[in-house]
Design a protein around this motif. Sequence first.
Motif, PDB file in Angstrom:
ATOM      1  N   ALA A   7       0.836  -1.203   0.000  1.00 11.95           N
ATOM      2  CA  ALA A   7       0.000   0.000   0.000  1.00 11.95           C
ATOM      3  C   ALA A   7       0.866   1.246   0.000  1.00 11.95           C
ATOM      4  CB  ALA A   7      -0.913   0.003   1.216  1.00 11.95           C
ATOM      5  N   PRO A   9       1.394   5.241   0.810  1.00  8.41           N
ATOM      6  CA  PRO A   9       0.881   6.114   1.875  1.00  8.41           C
ATOM      7  C   PRO A   9      -0.398   6.872   1.500  1.00  8.41           C
ATOM      8  CG  PRO A   9       3.258   6.262   1.780  1.00  8.41           C
ATOM      9  CD  PRO A   9       2.833   5.421   0.597  1.00  8.41           C
ATOM     10  N   LEU A  12      -3.635   4.895   2.247  1.00  9.56           N
ATOM     11  CA  LEU A  12      -3.949   4.418   3.593  1.00  9.56           C
ATOM     12  C   LEU A  12      -5.268   4.946   4.161  1.00  9.56           C
ATOM     13  CD1 LEU A  12      -0.419   4.213   5.241  1.00  9.56           C
ATOM     14  CD2 LEU A  12      -1.755   2.408   4.121  1.00  9.56           C
ATOM     15  N   LYS A  16      -7.991   2.234   5.345  1.00  8.80           N
ATOM     16  CA  LYS A  16      -8.478   2.195   6.728  1.00  8.80           C
ATOM     17  C   LYS A  16     -10.008   2.200   6.765  1.00  8.80           C
ATOM     18  CE  LYS A  16      -7.303   5.721   9.204  1.00  8.80           C
ATOM     19  NZ  LYS A  16      -6.730   6.690  10.146  1.00  8.80           N
ATOM     20  N   GLU A  46      -3.706   2.497  12.973  1.00 12.52           N
ATOM     21  CA  GLU A  46      -2.470   3.251  12.787  1.00 12.52           C
ATOM     22  C   GLU A  46      -1.321   2.640  13.577  1.00 12.52           C
ATOM     23  OE1 GLU A  46      -3.816   7.240  13.593  1.00 12.52           O
ATOM     24  OE2 GLU A  46      -5.103   7.177  11.820  1.00 12.52           O
ATOM     25  N   PHE A  49      -0.024  -0.183  11.576  1.00 14.45           N
ATOM     26  CA  PHE A  49       0.776   0.304  10.455  1.00 14.45           C
ATOM     27  C   PHE A  49       2.206   0.635  10.899  1.00 14.45           C
ATOM     28  CE2 PHE A  49      -3.018   2.431   7.987  1.00 14.45           C
ATOM     29  CZ  PHE A  49      -3.538   1.180   7.693  1.00 14.45           C
ATOM     30  N   ILE A  56       1.927  -3.563   4.823  1.00 16.30           N
ATOM     31  CA  ILE A  56       0.538  -3.236   4.518  1.00 16.30           C
ATOM     32  C   ILE A  56       0.317  -3.570   3.053  1.00 16.30           C
ATOM     33  CG2 ILE A  56      -1.221  -1.428   4.516  1.00 16.30           C
ATOM     34  CD1 ILE A  56       0.803   0.094   6.456  1.00 16.30           C
ATOM     35  N   GLU A  58      -2.332  -4.235  -0.242  1.00 19.19           N
ATOM     36  CA  GLU A  58      -3.619  -4.105  -0.893  1.00 19.19           C
ATOM     37  C   GLU A  58      -3.881  -5.399  -1.660  1.00 19.19           C
ATOM     38  OE1 GLU A  58      -4.316   0.470  -1.892  1.00 19.19           O
ATOM     39  OE2 GLU A  58      -2.660  -0.410  -3.034  1.00 19.19           O
TER      40      GLU A  58
END
Length: 172
Positions: A7, A9, A12, A16, A46, A49, A56, A58
């Motif tokens: 992922a 930044p 994110l 989330k 968070e 993360f 992280i 996707e």
Amino acid sequence: MITLARAEPAHLPAFKRELQDAFGKAVIETFGPLTDGPIPSDEDIEQSFAEPGAVILEILRDGRRIGGAVLTIDEETQHNELGFFFIAAGEEGRGQGLEAWRAIEAMFPQTRVWVTHTPYFEKRNIHFYLNKCGFRIVAFHHGHHRDPDMPELGEVPGGDEMFRFEKIMPAR
């Protein structure tokens, strides 16, 4: 075909929200409307993360995000954790979760043990981890038998009752 991508930044915030929507769906179905904010909380996500070794991911189908995973990879022990795993609301029930999990295992072939947790009431997750992915329940944590590695779960419905799952990977 399912693919995985780390992922970025900029992704994110949406990641989330989708994670919270997916997790909230089961809580709402079991306990009714959420009154104390999203589950898991922004702070919990968070924090995951920011964990040392956090990865992280996707989960993509044809280049479109349909889910995600937050892993903690311990390069030394290879006892790795699946902290969060979700298929977006509306995308579940098509075998994409299992395909995504297999892609995660393939991405981290050096893993010796995978660990994850799920609430006692989340029957779909329990079925998925036990019957589809090959995990085993190794502990049931509750108010009188807390998991020493997990912080207090606060006011999350069913938060004091969690199963710990492990999957021991075959030697390669």
